[in-house]
Write an enzyme that holds these catalytic residues in place. Structure first.
Site, PDB file in Angstrom:
ATOM      1  N   GLY A  55      -3.353  14.821 -11.491  1.00 16.96           N
ATOM      2  CA  GLY A  55      -4.652  14.377 -10.992  1.00 16.96           C
ATOM      3  C   GLY A  55      -5.142  13.207 -11.809  1.00 16.96           C
ATOM      4  O   GLY A  55      -4.655  12.989 -12.925  1.00 16.96           O
ATOM      5  N   CYS A  82       1.829  17.386 -15.201  1.00 22.11           N
ATOM      6  CA  CYS A  82       0.950  16.306 -15.643  1.00 22.11           C
ATOM      7  C   CYS A  82      -0.470  16.828 -15.947  1.00 22.11           C
ATOM      8  O   CYS A  82      -0.645  17.575 -16.883  1.00 22.11           O
ATOM      9  CB  CYS A  82       0.956  15.170 -14.612  1.00 22.11           C
ATOM     10  SG  CYS A  82       0.241  13.667 -15.263  1.00 22.11           S
ATOM     11  N   TYR A  83      -1.455  16.519 -15.119  1.00 24.37           N
ATOM     12  CA  TYR A  83      -2.806  17.049 -15.370  1.00 24.37           C
ATOM     13  C   TYR A  83      -2.754  18.570 -15.468  1.00 24.37           C
ATOM     14  O   TYR A  83      -3.503  19.175 -16.247  1.00 24.37           O
ATOM     15  CB  TYR A  83      -3.751  16.628 -14.239  1.00 24.37           C
ATOM     16  CG  TYR A  83      -5.168  17.127 -14.423  1.00 24.37           C
ATOM     17  CD1 TYR A  83      -6.097  16.400 -15.160  1.00 24.37           C
ATOM     18  CD2 TYR A  83      -5.567  18.355 -13.883  1.00 24.37           C
ATOM     19  CE1 TYR A  83      -7.384  16.870 -15.354  1.00 24.37           C
ATOM     20  CE2 TYR A  83      -6.855  18.836 -14.074  1.00 24.37           C
ATOM     21  CZ  TYR A  83      -7.764  18.087 -14.802  1.00 24.37           C
ATOM     22  OH  TYR A  83      -9.036  18.552 -14.999  1.00 24.37           O
ATOM     23  N   HIS A 169       6.596  13.950 -13.798  1.00 24.40           N
ATOM     24  CA  HIS A 169       6.524  14.348 -12.379  1.00 24.40           C
ATOM     25  C   HIS A 169       7.913  14.673 -11.821  1.00 24.40           C
ATOM     26  O   HIS A 169       8.636  13.764 -11.394  1.00 24.40           O
ATOM     27  CB  HIS A 169       5.909  13.213 -11.558  1.00 24.40           C
ATOM     28  CG  HIS A 169       4.446  13.053 -11.792  1.00 24.40           C
ATOM     29  ND1 HIS A 169       3.491  13.749 -11.105  1.00 24.40           N
ATOM     30  CD2 HIS A 169       3.772  12.281 -12.679  1.00 24.40           C
ATOM     31  CE1 HIS A 169       2.289  13.425 -11.533  1.00 24.40           C
ATOM     32  NE2 HIS A 169       2.433  12.528 -12.495  1.00 24.40           N
ATOM     33  N   GLU A 171       8.598  15.892  -9.051  1.00 16.51           N
ATOM     34  CA  GLU A 171       8.626  15.773  -7.588  1.00 16.51           C
ATOM     35  C   GLU A 171       8.974  14.364  -7.110  1.00 16.51           C
ATOM     36  O   GLU A 171       9.337  14.182  -5.957  1.00 16.51           O
ATOM     37  CB  GLU A 171       7.278  16.224  -6.994  1.00 16.51           C
ATOM     38  CG  GLU A 171       6.078  15.308  -7.269  1.00 16.51           C
ATOM     39  CD  GLU A 171       5.428  15.533  -8.630  1.00 16.51           C
ATOM     40  OE1 GLU A 171       6.101  16.077  -9.519  1.00 16.51           O
ATOM     41  OE2 GLU A 171       4.264  15.136  -8.798  1.00 16.51           O
ATOM     42  N   SER A 223       0.525  13.295  25.076  1.00 14.89           N
ATOM     43  CA  SER A 223       0.606  11.834  25.043  1.00 14.89           C
ATOM     44  C   SER A 223       2.050  11.380  25.249  1.00 14.89           C
ATOM     45  O   SER A 223       2.307  10.201  25.402  1.00 14.89           O
ATOM     46  CB  SER A 223       0.125  11.339  23.679  1.00 14.89           C
ATOM     47  OG  SER A 223       1.047  11.776  22.688  1.00 14.89           O
ATOM     48  N   GLY A 224       2.970  12.335  25.211  1.00 21.63           N
ATOM     49  CA  GLY A 224       4.383  11.959  25.291  1.00 21.63           C
ATOM     50  C   GLY A 224       4.973  11.729  23.915  1.00 21.63           C
ATOM     51  O   GLY A 224       6.161  11.518  23.766  1.00 21.63           O
ATOM     52  N   GLY A 225       4.131  11.757  22.894  1.00 21.15           N
ATOM     53  CA  GLY A 225       4.608  11.595  21.514  1.00 21.15           C
ATOM     54  C   GLY A 225       5.145  12.915  20.979  1.00 21.15           C
ATOM     55  O   GLY A 225       5.046  13.944  21.644  1.00 21.15           O
ATOM     56  N   VAL A 226       5.668  12.852  19.758  1.00 21.64           N
ATOM     57  CA  VAL A 226       6.379  14.019  19.245  1.00 21.64           C
ATOM     58  C   VAL A 226       5.445  15.208  18.972  1.00 21.64           C
ATOM     59  O   VAL A 226       5.769  16.338  19.336  1.00 21.64           O
ATOM     60  CB  VAL A 226       7.246  13.638  18.010  1.00 21.64           C
ATOM     61  CG1 VAL A 226       6.449  13.006  16.914  1.00 21.64           C
ATOM     62  CG2 VAL A 226       8.005  14.820  17.474  1.00 21.64           C
ATOM     63  N   ASP A 227       4.286  14.952  18.387  1.00 21.23           N
ATOM     64  CA  ASP A 227       3.452  16.086  17.961  1.00 21.23           C
ATOM     65  C   ASP A 227       2.946  16.913  19.138  1.00 21.23           C
ATOM     66  O   ASP A 227       3.120  18.137  19.175  1.00 21.23           O
ATOM     67  CB  ASP A 227       2.248  15.598  17.140  1.00 21.23           C
ATOM     68  CG  ASP A 227       2.672  14.719  15.983  1.00 21.23           C
ATOM     69  OD1 ASP A 227       3.853  14.814  15.584  1.00 21.23           O
ATOM     70  OD2 ASP A 227       1.852  13.933  15.496  1.00 21.23           O
ATOM     71  N   SER A 228       2.301  16.237  20.084  1.00 21.53           N
ATOM     72  CA  SER A 228       1.747  17.022  21.194  1.00 21.53           C
ATOM     73  C   SER A 228       2.867  17.656  22.019  1.00 21.53           C
ATOM     74  O   SER A 228       2.716  18.771  22.529  1.00 21.53           O
ATOM     75  CB  SER A 228       0.818  16.176  22.063  1.00 21.53           C
ATOM     76  OG  SER A 228       1.493  15.070  22.608  1.00 21.53           O
ATOM     77  N   SER A 229       4.014  16.980  22.132  1.00 20.96           N
ATOM     78  CA  SER A 229       5.107  17.550  22.935  1.00 20.96           C
ATOM     79  C   SER A 229       5.684  18.807  22.289  1.00 20.96           C
ATOM     80  O   SER A 229       5.911  19.814  22.955  1.00 20.96           O
ATOM     81  CB  SER A 229       6.231  16.537  23.130  1.00 20.96           C
ATOM     82  OG  SER A 229       5.729  15.365  23.701  1.00 20.96           O
ATOM     83  N   LYS A 372       5.547  15.837   9.363  1.00 20.41           N
ATOM     84  CA  LYS A 372       6.154  15.181  10.527  1.00 20.41           C
ATOM     85  C   LYS A 372       7.670  15.436  10.622  1.00 20.41           C
ATOM     86  O   LYS A 372       8.190  15.730  11.704  1.00 20.41           O
ATOM     87  CB  LYS A 372       5.916  13.677  10.420  1.00 20.41           C
ATOM     88  CG  LYS A 372       6.274  12.906  11.653  1.00 20.41           C
ATOM     89  CD  LYS A 372       5.080  12.801  12.532  1.00 20.41           C
ATOM     90  CE  LYS A 372       5.266  11.861  13.681  1.00 20.41           C
ATOM     91  NZ  LYS A 372       4.032  11.772  14.454  1.00 20.41           N
TER      92      LYS A 372
END
Ligand code: XMP
Length: 516
Positions: A55, A82-83, A169, A171, A223-229, A372
């Site tokens: 942080g 770290c923090y 870090h 990660e 919408s035809g996009g990945v998320d809503s589909s 995503k």
């Protein structure tokens, strides 16, 4: 779902989401919670382990985030990063001070206690990524030094209490073998199981949605996009045709998109889909409008109006709709609950799913735990076509924000053709998946040209291609000369009305990805 879970408490580091992603890459579920979360909430996940993130603050800052130090006493293994290390040191009676020599960037760390489980299988010298101004000066009672840099403490542990911490870090990719360290924590120390898999997720989500919805009805704006589909396909698995999807042609879609999306979703995926041709409604409202924000507002409001009309119709047909499916993703969930508040990172124009509260629908958000790339993995497991899963992002207001000045049916038609050429040439060059977004923009600027023996006076088209991780920042792509050449000559030769093509070489910031 009884999944092994690692809770990450977010102290505001830019890398917090990365910790979650790394752990999920091991097929272990992880959630990010604000560091101010109540102990009850943290424990309600029955975590196998807790990670305290980095942080920007110092533990002595007046505005240091007020996290509950009792998380350190729950008998659940803790890893401070770290923090997180400074938080542990400070709250358990050690001393933290502002470092004489701040460390940012690459650093070398020597492992002092090779017996510590966190460093199992790791070499004695580690190449790591540091980013801190404070350092631990005195360790709390019971802790010992496990690693150090030339100047400072780099790792501490009290295995009895189940607390480990590192100043660097693990990660970030610059820390070589950082994944081994995280794996040591997750599997070696926390004994988590690798049970966060696509099959498990799909099965658990389908069961949960089925239970939630009972014999009710749901609607979903696609919408035809990945998320809503992907969200729609998951819910369809659970409740079948009691999910009605609505796809609206707002007049500013890409070439043949209305037909393609219908084919994909209805024929290939079997969704119960209502396709609404609302082109006229939208274009009429956009008449004479040139201001970008006004265009956005008009399209957003009109979408809500169209969707509302459809929802009423579907309600009458089905006897009632109670649920609304949305493709909200995890980064939005984290950002809207983060310690920094939602406004810092989310742009209002991204919340295009905003539908009227008067509809009084309950939300189903089957993807709210996913990043995503995980959505794409789920989509693949659901056997969804690659051209949905790999589609580049496309803004809700569509081509309207890529037509500068007034949006008219003629201009939309011109841009659809130009955009289609850009996208198909980028695909033909094998670049589509490697580029975040690539598209054409129509400028209301006319210039003189010559074709054959004819003088032309026509519009200019700008081509834009950008690399980006998340749309927040972006770099323009140095497209190969041959690709640019083909795009340019095809646009000018094939589209009557455009006689000049320019390439946008602006990064974000200072530019934005879209031109409006
Ligand atoms: P900008 O232009 O702000 O875009 O750099 C960043 C990302 O967001 C997309 N974008 C939108 N998406 N509704 C959306 O759903 C919008 O109004 C909108 N405006 C921009 C843009 O395509 C890029 O991926």
């Amino acid at each position: 779902m009884n999944t092994s879970t690692i809770v990450i408490l977010d102290f505001g580091s830019q890398y917090t989401q990365l910790i979650a992603r790394r752990i999920r890459e091991f097929n272990v579920f992880s959630v990010v919670l604000p560091c101010t979360s109540k102990l009850d909430e943290i424990l309600s996940y029955r975590p196998k382990g807790i990670i305290l993130s980095g942080g920007p603050c110092s533990v002595y800052d007046a505005d240091a985030p007020p996290a509950d130090p009792k998380v350190l006493e729950q008998g659940v293994p803790v890893l401070g990063i770290c923090y997180g290390l400074q938080f542990i040191t400070h709250h358990l009676g050690g001393k933290v001070r502002s470092a004489e020599k701040r460390e940012y960037g690459h650093a070398e760390v020597s492992v002092v206690d090779a017996g510590t489980e966190l460093f199992a299988e790791l070499p004695a010298e580690l190449q790591v990524w540091m980013s801190h101004g404070d350092e631990a000066l005195e360790l709390p009672t019971g802790f010992h030094l496990t690693a150090k840099t030339a100047n400072a403490v780099a790792g501490i542990a009290d295995a009895q209490r189940g607390i480990w911490a590192v100043q660097f870090h693990p990660e970030v990719q610059h820390t070589k073998q950082g994944s081994v360290l995280l794996k040591n924590f997750v599997f070696g120390i926390c004994k988590a199981e690798a049970d966060w898999t696509p099959e498990h997720f799909i099965q658990a989500t389908v069961e949960r949605v089925r239970e939630q919805v009972g014999d009710g009805h749901a609607i979903c704006a696609l919408s035809g996009g990945v998320d809503s589909s992907v969200a729609a396909v998951l819910v369809h698995r659970a409740i079948g045709d009691r999910l009605t999807c609505v796809f609206v042609d707002n007049g500013v879609l890409r070439k043949n998109e209305f037909e393609k999306v219908q084919k994909n979703l209805r024929e290939n995926l079997g969704l119960n889909l209502v396709a609404v041709d609302a082109r006229e409604r939208f274009l009429k409202k956009l008449q004479g409008v040139t201001d970008p924000e006004q265009k956005r507002k008009i399209i957003g409001n009109e979408f809500i109006a169209v969707f509302d009309d459809e929802a009423h119709r579907i309600t009458q047909q089905t006897g009632g709709v109670d649920w609304l499916v949305q493709g909200t993703l995890y980064p939005d969930v984290i950002e809207s609950s983060s310690v920094n508040g939602p406004s810092q990172t989310i742009k209002s124009h991204h919340n295009v799913g905003g539908l009227p509260e008067t509809m009084k629908l309950k939300l189903i958000e089957p993807l709210r735990d996913l990043f995503k790339d995980e959505v794409r993995r789920i989509g693949r497991d659901l056997q969804m076509p690659e051209d949905i899963l790999e589609r580049q992002p496309f803004p809700g207001p569509g081509l309207a924000v890529r037509i500068l000045g007034e949006v008219t049916a003629d201009r939309v038609a011109l841009l659809q053709e130009a955009d289609d050429i850009v996208v198909s040439e980028i695909k033909a060059a094998g670049l589509y998946r490697r580029i975040w977004q690539s598209f054409a923009v129509l400028l209301p600027v006319k210039s003189v040209g010559v074709m054959g023996d004819q003088r032309t006076y026509a519009y200019t088209c700008a081509v834009r291609a950008v690399h980006s991780e998340d749309g927040m920042t972006a770099d323009w792509v140095p497209l190969p000369y041959e690709v640019l050449k083909t795009i340019s000559s095809r646009i000018v030769n094939e589209i009557h009305g455009i006689n000049r093509v320019v390439y946008d070489v602006t990064s974000k910031p200072p530019g934005t990805i879209e031109w409006e």
